[in-house]
Write an enzyme that holds these catalytic residues in place. Structure first.
Site, mmCIF file in Angstrom:
data_model
loop_
_atom_site.group_PDB
_atom_site.id
_atom_site.type_symbol
_atom_site.label_atom_id
_atom_site.label_comp_id
_atom_site.label_asym_id
_atom_site.label_seq_id
_atom_site.Cartn_x
_atom_site.Cartn_y
_atom_site.Cartn_z
ATOM 1 N N ALA B 138 0.832 -1.209 0.000
ATOM 2 C CA ALA B 138 0.000 0.000 0.000
ATOM 3 C C ALA B 138 0.863 1.254 0.000
ATOM 4 O O ALA B 138 1.423 1.628 1.030
ATOM 5 C CB ALA B 138 -0.920 -0.018 1.216
ATOM 6 N N GLN B 139 0.990 1.838 -1.163
ATOM 7 C CA GLN B 139 1.801 3.056 -1.286
ATOM 8 C C GLN B 139 0.955 4.234 -1.741
ATOM 9 O O GLN B 139 0.884 5.259 -1.074
ATOM 10 C CB GLN B 139 2.939 2.811 -2.269
ATOM 11 C CG GLN B 139 3.804 4.028 -2.545
ATOM 12 C CD GLN B 139 4.995 3.660 -3.413
ATOM 13 O OE1 GLN B 139 5.875 2.932 -2.978
ATOM 14 N NE2 GLN B 139 5.016 4.142 -4.642
ATOM 15 N N THR B 146 2.345 8.705 -7.825
ATOM 16 C CA THR B 146 3.762 8.384 -7.962
ATOM 17 C C THR B 146 4.666 9.291 -7.138
ATOM 18 O O THR B 146 5.768 8.907 -6.798
ATOM 19 C CB THR B 146 4.158 8.486 -9.449
ATOM 20 O OG1 THR B 146 3.168 7.808 -10.183
ATOM 21 C CG2 THR B 146 5.493 7.865 -9.714
ATOM 22 N N ARG B 283 9.023 -3.757 -12.768
ATOM 23 C CA ARG B 283 8.917 -3.178 -14.118
ATOM 24 C C ARG B 283 9.421 -4.139 -15.187
ATOM 25 O O ARG B 283 8.927 -4.128 -16.312
ATOM 26 C CB ARG B 283 9.647 -1.832 -14.166
ATOM 27 C CG ARG B 283 8.825 -0.772 -13.468
ATOM 28 C CD ARG B 283 9.555 0.513 -13.298
ATOM 29 N NE ARG B 283 8.842 1.332 -12.316
ATOM 30 C CZ ARG B 283 9.404 2.309 -11.632
ATOM 31 N NH1 ARG B 283 10.665 2.606 -11.811
ATOM 32 N NH2 ARG B 283 8.692 3.000 -10.775
ATOM 33 N N GLN B 328 -4.736 -2.774 -43.975
ATOM 34 C CA GLN B 328 -4.843 -3.698 -42.836
ATOM 35 C C GLN B 328 -3.449 -4.155 -42.404
ATOM 36 O O GLN B 328 -3.154 -4.237 -41.208
ATOM 37 C CB GLN B 328 -5.715 -4.905 -43.237
ATOM 38 C CG GLN B 328 -6.067 -5.850 -42.081
ATOM 39 C CD GLN B 328 -7.181 -5.292 -41.177
ATOM 40 O OE1 GLN B 328 -7.548 -4.124 -41.278
ATOM 41 N NE2 GLN B 328 -7.692 -6.118 -40.290
ATOM 42 N N GLN B 329 -2.601 -4.419 -43.366
ATOM 43 C CA GLN B 329 -1.217 -4.813 -43.037
ATOM 44 C C GLN B 329 -0.513 -3.686 -42.292
ATOM 45 O O GLN B 329 0.224 -3.925 -41.330
ATOM 46 C CB GLN B 329 -0.451 -5.144 -44.321
ATOM 47 C CG GLN B 329 -0.967 -6.362 -45.051
ATOM 48 C CD GLN B 329 -0.425 -6.469 -46.471
ATOM 49 O OE1 GLN B 329 0.507 -5.751 -46.854
ATOM 50 N NE2 GLN B 329 -1.019 -7.343 -47.267
ATOM 51 N N GLU B 422 2.302 1.463 -10.897
ATOM 52 C CA GLU B 422 3.757 1.333 -10.772
ATOM 53 C C GLU B 422 4.477 2.537 -11.391
ATOM 54 O O GLU B 422 5.478 2.421 -12.079
ATOM 55 C CB GLU B 422 4.218 0.009 -11.413
ATOM 56 C CG GLU B 422 5.633 -0.450 -11.058
ATOM 57 C CD GLU B 422 5.939 -0.476 -9.575
ATOM 58 O OE1 GLU B 422 5.012 -0.675 -8.773
ATOM 59 O OE2 GLU B 422 7.106 -0.258 -9.221
#
Lengths: 215, 439
Positions: B138-139, B146, B283, B328-329, B422
């Site tokens: 819990a941060q 952040t 990460r 599409q390509q 994160e």
């Protein structure tokens, strides 16, 4: 940037490009002779230019305001520097990894993927590459042609390439992406599970829609 | 389907060989097959019906049931290889969703491992590994994400009782978003501003019991609950947490780097970034996760584009596979390239993390700032580009991409959350820029 400018940088390999001298022009003449080394060289150039551009902007704003406000005013350029650094890392890692593929049959489509990846990145930030004539209009047209060629070359291998990720239907949980390609019967079957299909007539008909039509 | 069979026959390479190159060896592919067969053979590990048709309560119950079964069978895999076998095993069972032990194994355990001193490791590690308690991390706070520097929760040391007093001084200091905090966890690593001898020493991690181990009721001085439905992750009970002068023993501060002595003397860490190891680890896991999400989306879109026929390129020649359209390509193949690039980067950053961890045990911190900055930047760039790529794949499948049957909404909502958790992406880019400017 500060350490490099001050001539006392001691950088790990990931950042070593910051100490290299700037080049005037990209070296490739056609996308088919655009080597791994040249691609890395060009992405290094773009990242280095952006890092020092951000550094100069930061210094100027810090001179004019405070250290904190200077940082705030330079933050868009700073984010661009970070993105350029990461993209260089991704391009380099991708090229270096593919270069270790021993079998030519897998190296060929992987090389097409590396080129498509790099060329796509170049075209989406073309302004950076065209700045100061680092690449010419003719070179940028070559890159565009290179993309079309990659698309064409990758087309026959597209399904095999995604198959090589080894995703079982049990893992993918996608009716559209099912391995056997029998999507449409499966979609109809999936829809049967909707809670709304548990009864032929929903209570909403009795409650609202039926009475509405009788009004 | 004859179209997809035709595509497979047209391929110019051996997909097994490519898979082996991608995942790092044929033995890895063999293990994947074994793990897949194992999971398929255990009905306890399956959903009773598609999750798409479950209510939130049914989903929460389903993942709780499955995670107990999953961890009961965990001996089947090599648990030391979380990056490879662990993530694959979990993905097969939990699909793209969190569960009550998600943060227990990915954040709670590694934080204690990375930041606990020897006595703390003795006390906690076996208990955590054996699932004797359920922990989370819990941060983040309601008013601060952040920006760790400005977290508001306080942990004030009281030398008389040798305890820390945890307190939430404002509404905005409520811990907000941690996975499994709301209803499942009974412990959390809580990040709070440490005060000793009247001085703020900055944010530090503490092991905090939040619920009774027998009744599971919140302890006195704790207010905890679920934050409600979200864009994705709806099997998870993301939680809020408030403290009212809640006391914990001095030994519950993780003290491998910073320390508080009995009399309240604070000992600062030797290097300010020593506690960053867990973030780099998480990460590196995220980069692999994101590469996999993008690869899944591309796989779905390319297979579907091979069987979908629509429109004619040459009039009268019949409807063509939509994969034959250049547009599409151009929508899909750059995403395919990205998925490969990101996956190779994920393996590279994992290797770098292992190298740095090894160096750290020898007291060498040379590469730490570099890899911390790089992992921040990679996380930011890759989560954003993966999310854009997944959305492009969804759009390339027309209306069917909007249905949950496609899996795109599931993949997108899971992946795009990575832009925020994160470390919010712009904050991370600026963190990396700070390093680049200094260099």
């Amino acid at each position: 940037a500060e350490e490099v400018r001050g001539g006392k940088a001691r950088l790990a390999a990931i950042c070593e490009y910051l100490t290299k001298p700037n080049s005037l022009h990209s070296r490739f003449t056609s996308c088919s002779d655009y080597s791994d080394a040249d691609i890395i060289h060009d992405f290094e150039h773009i990242a280095r230019k952006q890092v020092f551009r951000a550094y100069d902007v930061l210094k100027r704003h810090r001179r004019e305001t405070s250290a904190e406000e200077g940082w705030n005013r330079a933050s868009i350029e700073l984010c661009k520097a970070s993105r350029a650094h990461v993209r260089l890392y991704l391009v380099r890692t991708f090229l270096e990894k593919v270069a270790t593929a021993k079998d030519a049959s897998i190296r060929a489509p992987l090389t097409d993927l590396t080129r498509l990846y790099a060329f796509d990145l170049i075209t989406t930030s073309l302004g950076e590459f065209l700045k100061d004539g680092f690449i010419s209009d003719a070179q940028s047209d070559e890159i565009r042609q290179g993309i079309y060629r990659c698309l064409q070359r990758l087309r026959p291998n597209a399904v095999s390439l995604v198959d090589s990720w080894d995703f079982d239907d049990f893992e993918l949980h996608s009716v559209l992406g099912r391995r056997d390609g029998n999507v449409y019967p499966a979609l109809l079957e999936w829809a049967q599970m909707s809670q709304l299909n548990k009864t032929e007539v929903l209570p909403t008909f009795e409650k609202y829609l039926g009475p509405m039509m009788k009004e | 389907n004859p179209d997809i069979t035709k595509e497979r026959l047209a391929g110019t390479f051996d997909i097994r060989q490519m898979g082996s190159f991608l995942y790092g060896g044929d033995e890895v592919l063999q293990r994947r097959t074994k793990i897949l067969e194992f999971v398929k053979s255990i009905p306890e590990l399956h959903d009773p019906f598609p999750v798409d048709f479950m209510t939130r309560e049914e989903r929460v119950e389903n993942v709780a049931r499955k995670v107990v079964a999953m961890t009961n069978y965990v001996d089947f895999i090599d648990t030391s290889d979380f990056f490879g076998e662990g993530m694959y095993f979990q993905r097969l069972i939990m699909r793209r969703d969190l569960h009550p032990l998600s943060l227990h194994f990915v954040m709670f355990l590694p934080t204690i491992q990375g930041q606990g001193e020897d006595d703390q490791l003795d006390e906690w590690l076996s208990l955590v590994a054996a699932r004797g308690i359920i922990g989370t991390y819990a941060q983040t706070e309601l008013g601060h994400g952040t920006n760790l520097k400005n977290l508001e929760t306080t942990a004030t040391y009281d030398p008389k009782t040798e305890e820390f007093v945890l307190h939430s001084p404002t509404i905005t200091s409520a811990k907000w978003w941690p996975g499994a905090l709301g209803k499942s966890s009974n412990y959390a690593v809580v990040v709070a501003q440490l005060y000793t001898q009247g001085v703020c020493r900055g944010p530090h991690p503490f092991i905090v019991q939040i619920r009774d181990l027998e009744t599971h009721k919140p302890l006195k001085g704790i207010r905890v609950g679920d934050i409600g439905p979200k864009f994705g992750f709806n099997s998870a009970d993301n939680g809020f947490l408030l403290f009212d002068n809640y006391r914990i023993p001095r030994q519950n501060m993780l003290m491998r780097y910073s320390k508080v002595e009995k009399n309240g003397t604070f000992i600062a860490p030797k290097h300010s970034k020593l506690s960053y190891g867990t973030m780099v680890f998480v990460r590196s896991i995220m980069v692999k996760d994101q590469a996999t999400f993008l690869a899944e989306a591309v796989c779905i879109a390319i297979r579907y584009s091979a069987i979908r026929r629509q429109g004619e390129i040459e009039p009268g020649a019949g409807e063509v596979q939509i994969l034959d359209y250049q547009t599409q390509q151009f929508r899909l193949f750059p995403q395919l390239a990205r998925a490969f690039a990101f996956m190779f980067a994920a393996y590279e950053i994992r290797d770098l993390h292992m190298k740095v961890s090894e160096q750290l045990t020898e007291g060498n911190v040379d590469l730490l700032p570099e890899i911390h900055a790089l992992s921040s930047g990679l996380k930011a760039v890759i989560t954003w580009e993966a999310a854009q790529g997944i959305e492009q794949c969804r759009l390339a499948c027309g209306g069917h991409g909007y249905s949950l049957a496609s899996a795109f909404p599931d993949i997108y909502t899971f992946a795009v959350a990575g832009c925020t958790y994160e470390g919010e992406n712009i904050v991370l880019l600026l963190q990396m820029a700070r390093f680049l400017m200094k260099a």
